[in-house]
Design a protein around this motif. Structure first.
Motif, PDB file in Angstrom:
ATOM      1  N   LYS A 234      -4.424  12.245   5.673  1.00 33.60           N
ATOM      2  CA  LYS A 234      -4.271  11.984   4.473  1.00 33.60           C
ATOM      3  C   LYS A 234      -5.805  12.073   4.084  1.00 33.60           C
ATOM      4  O   LYS A 234      -6.700  11.118   4.497  1.00 33.60           O
ATOM      5  N   SER A 260      -2.512  23.029   3.436  1.00 34.30           N
ATOM      6  CA  SER A 260      -3.053  23.027   2.106  1.00 34.30           C
ATOM      7  C   SER A 260      -3.984  23.818   1.753  1.00 34.30           C
ATOM      8  O   SER A 260      -4.892  24.107   2.434  1.00 34.30           O
ATOM      9  N   ASN A 297     -11.257  17.260   1.617  1.00 37.28           N
ATOM     10  CA  ASN A 297     -10.728  17.700   0.438  1.00 37.28           C
ATOM     11  C   ASN A 297     -11.271  18.188  -0.580  1.00 37.28           C
ATOM     12  O   ASN A 297     -12.371  17.724  -0.939  1.00 37.28           O
ATOM     13  N   LYS A 301      -7.116  15.349  -6.496  1.00 38.95           N
ATOM     14  CA  LYS A 301      -6.123  14.236  -6.147  1.00 38.95           C
ATOM     15  C   LYS A 301      -6.202  14.044  -4.691  1.00 38.95           C
ATOM     16  O   LYS A 301      -6.389  14.985  -3.850  1.00 38.95           O
ATOM     17  N   HIS A 303      -3.969  13.773  -1.089  1.00 41.23           N
ATOM     18  CA  HIS A 303      -2.930  14.511  -0.647  1.00 41.23           C
ATOM     19  C   HIS A 303      -2.898  14.300   0.717  1.00 41.23           C
ATOM     20  O   HIS A 303      -4.015  13.899   1.302  1.00 41.23           O
ATOM     21  N   THR A 304      -1.788  14.495   1.321  1.00 40.92           N
ATOM     22  CA  THR A 304      -1.655  14.529   2.872  1.00 40.92           C
ATOM     23  C   THR A 304      -1.463  16.193   3.134  1.00 40.92           C
ATOM     24  O   THR A 304      -0.701  16.661   2.732  1.00 40.92           O
TER      25      THR A 304
END
Length: 312
Positions: A234, A260, A297, A301, A303-304
């Protein structure tokens, strides 16, 4: 008969005397209670008035709009140059004179021990280069006007840049960035927390510094006989970077992938020939040991991301 009547008369007279004394005593006691109660009410009123005055004084500092305010930051040099921010920002963009200054945060607390709230304002300053210099200002209210009590020294990003400053238990607690032994200006590795007591216009440090890692690594556990492991990671605004440790042997290939697109995977520590990094990381291990992998990240936003660690 006369003697008997005389005796009754004496008894009645005694009872009347006792009753009168009892009533008198009750009256005196009531008056005493009332007299003693008056100072208590006065003390309660005094406390109420004191609390009201303190609340009004606290409200004075909170009425000051520090995002529309005038400062004299150290970053402008030796000259006493005043800068007025509007909505928390000031910008000057001339060919030979560039300056960007902004207010990054305001906190409140009794910094000088007078029982009234003060304000701590954190700012950031850029004079046209890559440096981002932070500085703190501690203000009180005197005669209805803001008064600068002291400054909190900062630095350039990872090298002493201010992360936070607040009042706790009568002390000013300041958190600064630390680049560490192998860090760089852009990227702090540690947070150093210091505590100060405000004495006059000076800050006196109380105790030593507390230094902690910003991104303590977590060891990846593989099932017995398995060559890969999956983790759900996360990533948030506050924790946009997380690090993981894997052990590997020389000549093995370490591969780390994410599902991702908004994730960057890089090697922070370890001797390896990097073949690829980004959303997918691949490297050939040159020397046996532990390797620290960073997951960052890249999106706006939280996110996981599902991360696959593979060693073959």
């Amino acid at each position: 008969m006369k003697m008997k009547s005389y005796r009754y008369f004496l008894v009645i007279l005694c009872l009347a005397s006792v009753s009168a004394c009892f009533v008198s005593n009750r009256k005196d006691a009531a008056e005493s209670i009332n007299n003693n109660a008056a100072p208590a009410n006065t003390a309660d009123n005094s406390k109420t008035e004191g609390a009201k005055a303190s609340a009004e004084a606290d409200n004075q500092i909170r009425k000051i709009d520090f995002k529309n305010f005038t400062y004299e930051p150290v970053c402008v040099g030796d000259e006493n140059r005043k800068i007025t921010v509007k909505n928390g920002e000031y910008a000057l963009n001339k060919e030979d004179d560039k300056l960007y200054f902004d207010v990054t945060g305001v906190s409140y607390g009794d910094a000088n021990g007078d029982g009234v709230e003060d304000a701590i304002v954190l700012t950031n300053c850029n004079t046209g280069g890559t440096g981002q210099f932070s500085e703190g200002f501690v203000y009180a209210v005197k005669d209805g006007k803001p008064e600068l009590l002291t400054r909190i020294g900062g630095g350039d990003r990872a090298y002493g840049g201010l992360r936070s400053a607040k009042v706790e238990n009568g002390l000013i607690v300041v958190a600064r960035n630390d680049a560490g032994e192998n860090g760089a200006s852009c990227c702090p590795e540690f947070v150093v927390t210091s505590k100060y007591k405000l004495e006059g216009k000076n800050l006196k440090q109380i105790g030593g510094d507390d230094r902690r890692e910003l991104y303590p690594p977590q060891r990846v556990k593989f099932d017995k006989g398995a060559s890969d492991a999956f983790l759900d990671v996360k990533l948030t605004d506050e924790e946009e970077i997380k690090r993981f440790v894997v052990g590997a042997q020389a000549n093995q290939e370490l591969r780390v992938e994410s599902n991702s697109k908004n994730v960057s995977i890089t090697l922070v520590k370890g001797n390896a020939d990097i073949i690829e990094d980004g959303r997918t990381f691949r490297a050939t291990i040159k020397e046996r040991g532990d390797f620290i992998i960073q997951i960052q990240n890249l999106g706006d936003k939280s996110h996981t991301a599902s991360i696959n660690f593979d060693i073959r």
